[in-house]
Write a protein that holds these residues in place. Structure first.
Motif, PDB file in Angstrom:
ATOM      1  N   ASP A 175       0.928  -1.263  -0.201  1.00 16.24           N
ATOM      2  CA  ASP A 175       0.031   0.149  -0.038  1.00 16.24           C
ATOM      3  C   ASP A 175       0.681   1.225   0.064  1.00 16.24           C
ATOM      4  OD1 ASP A 175      -2.337  -1.577   0.093  1.00 16.24           O
ATOM      5  OD2 ASP A 175      -2.526  -1.374   2.144  1.00 16.24           O
ATOM      6  N   ARG A 176       2.204   1.073  -0.042  1.00 18.22           N
ATOM      7  CA  ARG A 176       3.287   2.247  -0.089  1.00 18.22           C
ATOM      8  C   ARG A 176       2.948   2.948   1.226  1.00 18.22           C
ATOM      9  NH1 ARG A 176       5.080   4.975  -5.229  1.00 18.22           N
ATOM     10  NH2 ARG A 176       6.887   4.885  -3.731  1.00 18.22           N
ATOM     11  N   ALA A 201      -1.703   2.105  -5.544  1.00 17.70           N
ATOM     12  CA  ALA A 201      -1.577   2.541  -4.175  1.00 17.70           C
ATOM     13  C   ALA A 201      -0.576   3.799  -4.058  1.00 17.70           C
ATOM     14  CB  ALA A 201      -1.137   1.608  -3.238  1.00 17.70           C
ATOM     15  N   GLY A 202      -0.946   4.721  -3.284  1.00 15.65           N
ATOM     16  CA  GLY A 202       0.095   5.884  -3.058  1.00 15.65           C
ATOM     17  C   GLY A 202       0.256   6.841  -4.246  1.00 15.65           C
ATOM     18  N   SER A 203      -0.605   6.552  -5.323  1.00 15.82           N
ATOM     19  CA  SER A 203      -0.722   7.747  -6.435  1.00 15.82           C
ATOM     20  C   SER A 203      -1.503   8.733  -6.239  1.00 15.82           C
ATOM     21  CB  SER A 203      -0.906   6.599  -7.635  1.00 15.82           C
ATOM     22  OG  SER A 203      -2.127   6.396  -7.508  1.00 15.82           O
ATOM     23  N   ALA A 259       6.637  10.375 -12.204  1.00  8.29           N
ATOM     24  CA  ALA A 259       7.596   9.206 -11.816  1.00  8.29           C
ATOM     25  C   ALA A 259       6.768   8.517 -10.563  1.00  8.29           C
ATOM     26  CB  ALA A 259       8.807   9.814 -11.406  1.00  8.29           C
ATOM     27  N   THR A 260       6.197   9.402  -9.606  1.00  9.18           N
ATOM     28  CA  THR A 260       5.529   8.756  -8.285  1.00  9.18           C
ATOM     29  C   THR A 260       4.462   7.852  -8.774  1.00  9.18           C
ATOM     30  OG1 THR A 260       6.412  10.321  -6.887  1.00  9.18           O
ATOM     31  CG2 THR A 260       4.280   9.115  -6.008  1.00  9.18           C
ATOM     32  N   ALA A 261       3.576   8.524  -9.723  1.00 11.48           N
ATOM     33  CA  ALA A 261       2.275   7.914 -10.181  1.00 11.48           C
ATOM     34  C   ALA A 261       2.533   6.828 -11.107  1.00 11.48           C
ATOM     35  CB  ALA A 261       1.408   8.745 -11.017  1.00 11.48           C
ATOM     36  N   LEU A 262       3.776   6.893 -11.759  1.00 12.40           N
ATOM     37  CA  LEU A 262       4.296   5.620 -12.693  1.00 12.40           C
ATOM     38  C   LEU A 262       4.618   4.259 -11.975  1.00 12.40           C
ATOM     39  CD1 LEU A 262       4.561   4.708 -15.613  1.00 12.40           C
ATOM     40  CD2 LEU A 262       6.974   5.606 -15.662  1.00 12.40           C
ATOM     41  N   ARG A 263       5.404   4.680 -10.896  1.00  6.95           N
ATOM     42  CA  ARG A 263       5.790   3.650  -9.908  1.00  6.95           C
ATOM     43  C   ARG A 263       4.604   3.112  -9.433  1.00  6.95           C
ATOM     44  NH1 ARG A 263      10.988   3.432  -8.068  1.00  6.95           N
ATOM     45  NH2 ARG A 263      11.473   5.500  -8.248  1.00  6.95           N
ATOM     46  N   SER A 264       3.784   3.994  -8.897  1.00  7.30           N
ATOM     47  CA  SER A 264       2.626   3.104  -8.081  1.00  7.30           C
ATOM     48  C   SER A 264       1.702   2.374  -8.991  1.00  7.30           C
ATOM     49  CB  SER A 264       1.929   4.221  -7.510  1.00  7.30           C
ATOM     50  OG  SER A 264       2.678   5.087  -6.557  1.00  7.30           O
ATOM     51  N   VAL A 265       1.521   2.647 -10.010  1.00  8.47           N
ATOM     52  CA  VAL A 265       0.581   2.233 -11.147  1.00  8.47           C
ATOM     53  C   VAL A 265       1.316   0.933 -11.510  1.00  8.47           C
ATOM     54  CG1 VAL A 265      -0.426   2.505 -13.487  1.00  8.47           C
ATOM     55  CG2 VAL A 265      -0.839   4.334 -11.922  1.00  8.47           C
TER      56      VAL A 265
END
Length: 332
Positions: free
Chosen positions: A98-99, A302-304, A290-296
């Motif tokens: 869930d980050r 999760a965490g996006s 970058a954060t959204a891409l890592r989360s997706v």
């Protein structure tokens, strides 16, 4: 009486007056200062990279967890980690997915384990792995490390994700600049940005996920995230162009290249950057993308939420500026 006439220097047709030496020196000094800014922007965050408030879970009795927190503070610094006590291993693994935490330490009568997630941040996972190896025997160490959410075998260090940030920036700048300089009409300019964003997102995902195998998850979801990042930068340029003219292109390009790219945290983590700068990077399109891409890609989104809100705000601001009456003399 003979009149003396002052002869003016004559130049041949087509000849040019030599540039003043002051201008030559000024241009050279300007380029030197620009290079200093570039190397500072890209090297400084990496040289000062260290854990700062990284959330880590602990599965252990409260007293043991407190002692472990003191040991971590002594080993890595007072503010390096934020410890949260978790119920059991299942809760720890879920918190990682869930980050909510980057990793978790499990301590029990039979020894200890360290759970990490390389996909969340190879740099943080490496730091946690070093801590696990240095836990003394009397404290249950060294700890066995388990990677709960690993990166692809073809990209174990996460180079692909980090390398995607600059193309996103270039795509966003190019879409906005081309729209403003080559396209007439507000709707057509925005349509151009959207078309470049969609095409760029598909091409980047095709290369990164299909060819390099550096991304996981849904192809279309990843392409959508990349398209949003390009669109956020492009629409901002189009909106500001109505008020600042061509200076908007240079302004947005400078911010995204000198701040957005090095502060994105794509190669490490926002918590690994100098205090305050990691947070700044997350409110700029490159860091949010970058954060959204890592989360997706690895954590089912999760965490996006915060990242998508940031991208949405940049796009909304660009659209609003585009629709407002502007001061630009160009036909819109």
């Amino acid at each position: 009486m003979v009149e003396t006439q002052t002869r003016q220097p004559q130049h041949r047709p087509g000849s040019q007056v030599p540039t003043a030496w002051g201008r030559v020196l000024g241009l050279a000094l300007g380029v030197a200062v620009l290079l200093g800014l570039v190397i500072t922007a890209f090297a400084w965050p990496n040289l000062h990279s260290a854990p700062r408030g990284i959330p880590v879970g602990v599965v252990a009795p409260p007293q043991v967890a407190g002692q472990l927190g003191d040991r971590l503070a002594a080993a890595a610094g007072e503010d390096a980690f934020e410890i949260s006590v978790l119920a059991d291993q299942d809760a720890a693994e879920q918190a990682i997915r869930d980050r909510e935490v980057y990793g978790a330490i499990l301590l029990g009568p039979d020894g200890g384990r360290m759970l990490t997630a390389t996909a969340a941040s190879p740099a943080v996972a490496s730091a946690l792995g070093q801590l696990a190896a240095n836990v003394p025997a009397e404290a249950g160490g060294p700890l066995q490390v388990t990677d709960v959410v690993p990166l692809p075998d073809d990209d174990p260090r996460g180079v692909g994700l980090g390398s995607a940030v600059l193309p996103i920036v270039i795509g966003g700048i190019a879409s906005g600049a081309l729209s403003c300089l080559q396209i007439v009409g507000r709707g057509r300019r925005l349509a151009t940005v959207l078309a470049v964003a969609v095409g760029g997102g598909l091409v980047l995902t095709l290369v990164m996920q299909t060819w390099f195998s550096a991304l996981a998850g849904s192809f279309w979801a990843n392409a959508g995230v990349l398209a949003l990042g390009i669109c956020a930068i492009g629409t901002t340029i189009v909106g500001l162009h109505r008020f600042l003219g061509t200076a908007a292109i240079g302004l947005v390009a400078a911010v995204m290249v000198l701040l957005g790219n090095p502060l994105s945290g794509a190669m490490s983590a926002p918590e690994m950057l100098p205090a305050g700068w990691g947070a700044l990077g997350q409110v700029l399109p490159p860091g949010a993308t970058a954060t959204a891409l890592r989360s997706v890609g690895w954590f089912d989104g999760a965490g996006s939420t915060g990242a998508f809100i940031v991208l949405g705000c940049w796009i909304a601001a660009g659209l609003l500026l585009t629709l407002l009456p502007g001061r630009s003399r160009s036909t819109v």
